[in-house]
Write a protein that holds these residues in place. Sequence first.
Motif, mmCIF file in Angstrom:
data_model
loop_
_atom_site.group_PDB
_atom_site.id
_atom_site.type_symbol
_atom_site.label_atom_id
_atom_site.label_comp_id
_atom_site.label_asym_id
_atom_site.label_seq_id
_atom_site.Cartn_x
_atom_site.Cartn_y
_atom_site.Cartn_z
ATOM 1 N N CYS A 98 0.894 -1.183 0.138
ATOM 2 C CA CYS A 98 0.065 -0.103 -0.019
ATOM 3 C C CYS A 98 0.715 1.301 0.007
ATOM 4 N N VAL A 99 1.953 1.222 0.828
ATOM 5 C CA VAL A 99 2.933 2.427 0.824
ATOM 6 C C VAL A 99 3.518 2.673 -0.422
ATOM 7 N N ALA A 104 4.122 5.576 -5.582
ATOM 8 C CA ALA A 104 4.193 5.484 -7.132
ATOM 9 C C ALA A 104 2.904 6.331 -7.635
ATOM 10 N N GLN A 105 1.673 6.506 -7.207
ATOM 11 C CA GLN A 105 0.489 7.127 -7.538
ATOM 12 C C GLN A 105 0.529 8.578 -7.104
ATOM 13 N N GLY A 106 1.502 9.143 -6.210
ATOM 14 C CA GLY A 106 1.371 10.388 -5.800
ATOM 15 C C GLY A 106 0.320 10.734 -4.881
ATOM 16 N N LYS A 107 0.008 9.476 -4.117
ATOM 17 C CA LYS A 107 -1.402 10.079 -3.244
ATOM 18 C C LYS A 107 -0.985 9.688 -1.905
ATOM 19 N N LEU A 109 -0.956 8.101 1.789
ATOM 20 C CA LEU A 109 -1.310 6.602 2.134
ATOM 21 C C LEU A 109 -2.756 6.641 2.827
ATOM 22 N N ALA A 110 -3.029 7.679 3.422
ATOM 23 C CA ALA A 110 -4.645 7.789 4.030
ATOM 24 C C ALA A 110 -5.706 7.516 3.014
ATOM 25 N N ASP A 111 -5.359 8.548 1.880
ATOM 26 C CA ASP A 111 -6.221 8.458 0.841
ATOM 27 C C ASP A 111 -6.162 7.126 0.145
ATOM 28 N N HIS A 112 -4.965 6.616 -0.056
ATOM 29 C CA HIS A 112 -5.020 5.226 -0.769
ATOM 30 C C HIS A 112 -5.519 3.811 -0.079
ATOM 31 N N LEU A 113 -5.518 4.151 1.444
ATOM 32 C CA LEU A 113 -5.964 2.851 2.096
ATOM 33 C C LEU A 113 -7.519 3.322 2.226
#
Length: 161
Positions: A98-99, A104-107, A109-113
């Motif tokens: 996830c990290v 890699a996506q420029g997001k 971690l909170a938003d990606h999670l």
Amino acid sequence: MIAPASIAVEIEADAWTDALPDVEALVGRAAAAALTAAGASGEVVVLLTDDAAQAGLNARFRQRGGSTNVLSFPAAPAVVPPGAPTPLGDLSLAFGVCVAEAEAQGKSLADHLTHLVVHGVLHLLGRDHLNEAGAEAMEAEERTILAGLGVADPYAAERAA
């Protein structure tokens, strides 16, 4: 009467709380938002683990090598006492994967999670992205839920490319 949602967060890898001290609340909000938006209720368990444990689950249950960001395990049908939440299933998320994806996506971690929890809960509710129509419908539902949580469209870069 619809039974209330029950969302349990199990933190197996301390890296999650080191990176996101409010991770339990973040996961709970994301799961609850997905259930509410889908008009569903039930019991969801979310395991926050590391890449090695996730790789073990991936091998055992999907016969695939390596770790992956999120795994969903829908619950088997069950007889539930009146007023009790219906078990919907479990999610497992790997910290390292996830990290790396967030970076890699420029997001954040909170938003990606948040996105991955919403995505996983929708899978537990029967949504899938096995064909183009299913993918478009599921992504649209995710975008709506995420917008309500203040998270930008996770598919914007893909559509722009």
